[in-house]
Structures are given as structure tokens and as C-alpha cells.
Design a protein around this motif. Structure first.
Motif, PDB file in Angstrom:
ATOM      1  N   ALA A  57      27.283   8.027   8.529  1.00 23.23           N
ATOM      2  CA  ALA A  57      27.139   7.963   7.069  1.00 23.23           C
ATOM      3  C   ALA A  57      28.273   7.151   6.436  1.00 23.23           C
ATOM      4  O   ALA A  57      28.143   6.665   5.315  1.00 23.23           O
ATOM      5  CB  ALA A  57      27.104   9.368   6.477  1.00 23.23           C
ATOM      6  N   ARG A  58      29.338   6.994   7.190  1.00 21.55           N
ATOM      7  CA  ARG A  58      30.466   6.197   6.703  1.00 21.55           C
ATOM      8  C   ARG A  58      30.139   4.721   6.874  1.00 21.55           C
ATOM      9  O   ARG A  58      29.681   4.302   7.930  1.00 21.55           O
ATOM     10  CB  ARG A  58      31.733   6.520   7.499  1.00 21.55           C
ATOM     11  CG  ARG A  58      32.237   7.934   7.302  1.00 21.55           C
ATOM     12  CD  ARG A  58      33.476   8.159   8.141  1.00 21.55           C
ATOM     13  NE  ARG A  58      34.531   7.227   7.788  1.00 21.55           N
ATOM     14  CZ  ARG A  58      35.719   7.567   7.332  1.00 21.55           C
ATOM     15  NH1 ARG A  58      36.002   8.821   7.167  1.00 21.55           N
ATOM     16  NH2 ARG A  58      36.621   6.650   7.061  1.00 21.55           N
ATOM     17  N   THR A  59      30.361   3.949   5.828  1.00 15.73           N
ATOM     18  CA  THR A  59      30.073   2.515   5.920  1.00 15.73           C
ATOM     19  C   THR A  59      31.095   1.787   6.779  1.00 15.73           C
ATOM     20  O   THR A  59      30.806   0.709   7.298  1.00 15.73           O
ATOM     21  CB  THR A  59      30.053   1.882   4.509  1.00 15.73           C
ATOM     22  OG1 THR A  59      31.301   2.153   3.858  1.00 15.73           O
ATOM     23  CG2 THR A  59      28.907   2.463   3.691  1.00 15.73           C
ATOM     24  N   ASP A  60      32.260   2.385   6.961  1.00 12.62           N
ATOM     25  CA  ASP A  60      33.328   1.734   7.712  1.00 12.62           C
ATOM     26  C   ASP A  60      33.532   2.322   9.107  1.00 12.62           C
ATOM     27  O   ASP A  60      34.585   2.138   9.710  1.00 12.62           O
ATOM     28  CB  ASP A  60      34.637   1.820   6.928  1.00 12.62           C
ATOM     29  CG  ASP A  60      35.127   3.255   6.763  1.00 12.62           C
ATOM     30  OD1 ASP A  60      34.312   4.186   6.915  1.00 12.62           O
ATOM     31  OD2 ASP A  60      36.314   3.432   6.480  1.00 12.62           O
ATOM     32  N   TYR A  61      32.522   3.009   9.650  1.00  9.83           N
ATOM     33  CA  TYR A  61      32.732   3.721  10.914  1.00  9.83           C
ATOM     34  C   TYR A  61      33.137   2.798  12.056  1.00  9.83           C
ATOM     35  O   TYR A  61      33.803   3.217  12.980  1.00  9.83           O
ATOM     36  CB  TYR A  61      31.513   4.559  11.295  1.00  9.83           C
ATOM     37  CG  TYR A  61      30.352   3.785  11.868  1.00  9.83           C
ATOM     38  CD1 TYR A  61      30.235   3.590  13.237  1.00  9.83           C
ATOM     39  CD2 TYR A  61      29.363   3.268  11.044  1.00  9.83           C
ATOM     40  CE1 TYR A  61      29.173   2.892  13.774  1.00  9.83           C
ATOM     41  CE2 TYR A  61      28.296   2.573  11.569  1.00  9.83           C
ATOM     42  CZ  TYR A  61      28.202   2.377  12.924  1.00  9.83           C
ATOM     43  OH  TYR A  61      27.155   1.685  13.447  1.00  9.83           O
ATOM     44  N   ASN A  64      26.561  18.055  17.748  1.00 11.31           N
ATOM     45  CA  ASN A  64      26.533  16.640  18.091  1.00 11.31           C
ATOM     46  C   ASN A  64      25.734  15.864  17.048  1.00 11.31           C
ATOM     47  O   ASN A  64      26.176  14.814  16.562  1.00 11.31           O
ATOM     48  CB  ASN A  64      25.933  16.458  19.490  1.00 11.31           C
ATOM     49  CG  ASN A  64      26.051  15.049  19.988  1.00 11.31           C
ATOM     50  OD1 ASN A  64      25.686  14.104  19.313  1.00 11.31           O
ATOM     51  ND2 ASN A  64      26.555  14.904  21.200  1.00 11.31           N
ATOM     52  N   THR A  65      24.572  16.379  16.686  1.00  6.01           N
ATOM     53  CA  THR A  65      23.733  15.723  15.688  1.00  6.01           C
ATOM     54  C   THR A  65      24.446  15.646  14.340  1.00  6.01           C
ATOM     55  O   THR A  65      24.480  14.579  13.700  1.00  6.01           O
ATOM     56  CB  THR A  65      22.397  16.477  15.540  1.00  6.01           C
ATOM     57  OG1 THR A  65      21.731  16.484  16.800  1.00  6.01           O
ATOM     58  CG2 THR A  65      21.505  15.833  14.500  1.00  6.01           C
ATOM     59  N   LYS A  66      25.031  16.752  13.914  1.00  2.49           N
ATOM     60  CA  LYS A  66      25.726  16.771  12.622  1.00  2.49           C
ATOM     61  C   LYS A  66      26.936  15.843  12.630  1.00  2.49           C
ATOM     62  O   LYS A  66      27.184  15.126  11.652  1.00  2.49           O
ATOM     63  CB  LYS A  66      26.155  18.195  12.271  1.00  2.49           C
ATOM     64  CG  LYS A  66      24.989  19.078  11.887  1.00  2.49           C
ATOM     65  CD  LYS A  66      25.441  20.486  11.586  1.00  2.49           C
ATOM     66  CE  LYS A  66      24.249  21.358  11.259  1.00  2.49           C
ATOM     67  NZ  LYS A  66      24.635  22.747  11.031  1.00  2.49           N
ATOM     68  N   ASN A  67      27.692  15.846  13.727  1.00  3.83           N
ATOM     69  CA  ASN A  67      28.869  14.978  13.807  1.00  3.83           C
ATOM     70  C   ASN A  67      28.474  13.506  13.763  1.00  3.83           C
ATOM     71  O   ASN A  67      29.128  12.695  13.103  1.00  3.83           O
ATOM     72  CB  ASN A  67      29.668  15.267  15.081  1.00  3.83           C
ATOM     73  CG  ASN A  67      30.342  16.618  15.030  1.00  3.83           C
ATOM     74  OD1 ASN A  67      30.556  17.182  13.969  1.00  3.83           O
ATOM     75  ND2 ASN A  67      30.658  17.149  16.194  1.00  3.83           N
ATOM     76  N   ARG A  68      27.408  13.157  14.467  1.00  2.00           N
ATOM     77  CA  ARG A  68      26.939  11.763  14.443  1.00  2.00           C
ATOM     78  C   ARG A  68      26.454  11.367  13.050  1.00  2.00           C
ATOM     79  O   ARG A  68      26.708  10.255  12.591  1.00  2.00           O
ATOM     80  CB  ARG A  68      25.845  11.544  15.481  1.00  2.00           C
ATOM     81  CG  ARG A  68      26.380  11.541  16.889  1.00  2.00           C
ATOM     82  CD  ARG A  68      25.264  11.373  17.917  1.00  2.00           C
ATOM     83  NE  ARG A  68      25.784  11.480  19.253  1.00  2.00           N
ATOM     84  CZ  ARG A  68      26.365  10.485  19.921  1.00  2.00           C
ATOM     85  NH1 ARG A  68      26.487   9.312  19.372  1.00  2.00           N
ATOM     86  NH2 ARG A  68      26.826  10.683  21.138  1.00  2.00           N
ATOM     87  N   ASP A  69      25.759  12.281  12.389  1.00  2.00           N
ATOM     88  CA  ASP A  69      25.294  12.000  11.028  1.00  2.00           C
ATOM     89  C   ASP A  69      26.469  11.739  10.095  1.00  2.00           C
ATOM     90  O   ASP A  69      26.427  10.822   9.268  1.00  2.00           O
ATOM     91  CB  ASP A  69      24.447  13.157  10.492  1.00  2.00           C
ATOM     92  CG  ASP A  69      23.100  13.270  11.177  1.00  2.00           C
ATOM     93  OD1 ASP A  69      22.687  12.306  11.864  1.00  2.00           O
ATOM     94  OD2 ASP A  69      22.458  14.330  11.031  1.00  2.00           O
ATOM     95  N   ILE A  70      27.503  12.554  10.221  1.00  2.00           N
ATOM     96  CA  ILE A  70      28.694  12.380   9.380  1.00  2.00           C
ATOM     97  C   ILE A  70      29.372  11.046   9.687  1.00  2.00           C
ATOM     98  O   ILE A  70      29.751  10.308   8.782  1.00  2.00           O
ATOM     99  CB  ILE A  70      29.676  13.554   9.576  1.00  2.00           C
ATOM    100  CG1 ILE A  70      29.087  14.844   8.998  1.00  2.00           C
ATOM    101  CG2 ILE A  70      31.035  13.250   8.941  1.00  2.00           C
ATOM    102  CD1 ILE A  70      29.851  16.097   9.375  1.00  2.00           C
ATOM    103  N   LEU A  71      29.494  10.740  10.977  1.00  2.00           N
ATOM    104  CA  LEU A  71      30.145   9.488  11.378  1.00  2.00           C
ATOM    105  C   LEU A  71      29.381   8.278  10.868  1.00  2.00           C
ATOM    106  O   LEU A  71      29.947   7.384  10.236  1.00  2.00           O
ATOM    107  CB  LEU A  71      30.275   9.419  12.896  1.00  2.00           C
ATOM    108  CG  LEU A  71      30.832   8.101  13.457  1.00  2.00           C
ATOM    109  CD1 LEU A  71      32.269   7.881  13.000  1.00  2.00           C
ATOM    110  CD2 LEU A  71      30.729   8.077  14.969  1.00  2.00           C
TER     111      LEU A  71
END
Length: 76
Positions: free
Chosen positions: A20-24, A11-18
Motif C-alpha cells: 500500500a506504500r507508494t515508496d515500498y 502474511n497477507t496483512k503484512n504484504r497489503d500494508i507493505l
């Protein structure tokens, strides 16, 4: 790792990846689904690796016991 620890870590890693995107905030449905698929695969891979490690550990214990039993019966 316990199942709860695995879920929390993913969950933590997925949120970090999400995030990190400027267009999320502007992701399309297809992009969200693709990210969900990717997250699921990462979870599956992690779970598989944990299970494989557990099996390897159990086999190593069995092998050590078998080798120990042979030494005991050989009279050495």
C-alpha cells in the motif's frame, strides 16, 4: 485459528500494508526493520489473544462443571 492460519493471515496483512506504500521499493534498511518489528508485534498480539481466548474457554468449562456438580450434590 491454527498456527498455519495465523501465519497466512499475518502474511497477507503484512504484504497489503507493505504494497500500500507508494515508496515500498525505496525503503531504507531501518524502515524495513521497523516494519518487521511491527509485524512481529502484531503476530505476538494475535497469538496472545488466541491463547487468552482458549484459557477463558477452558475456565468457563471448568466453572460450568463445578456449578453443575454443586447442583447435583445439593439434592435440588
Amino acid at each position: 485459528m491454527t498456527p498455519e492460519e495465523i501465519v497466512t493471515d499475518l502474511n497477507t496483512k503484512n504484504r497489503d500494508i507493505l504494497y500500500a506504500r507508494t515508496d515500498y521499493q525505496h525503503l531504507t534498511h531501518d524502515q524495513v526493520l521497523a516494519m518487521m518489528d511491527s509485524a512481529a508485534m502484531r503476530g505476538f498480539k494475535l497469538g496472545s489473544n488466541v491463547a487468552l481466548s482458549m484459557v477463558k474457554g477452558a475456565l468457563l468449562v471448568q466453572l460450568a462443571r463445578a456449578v453443575g456438580a454443586r447442583k447435583d450434590t445439593s439434592g435440588v
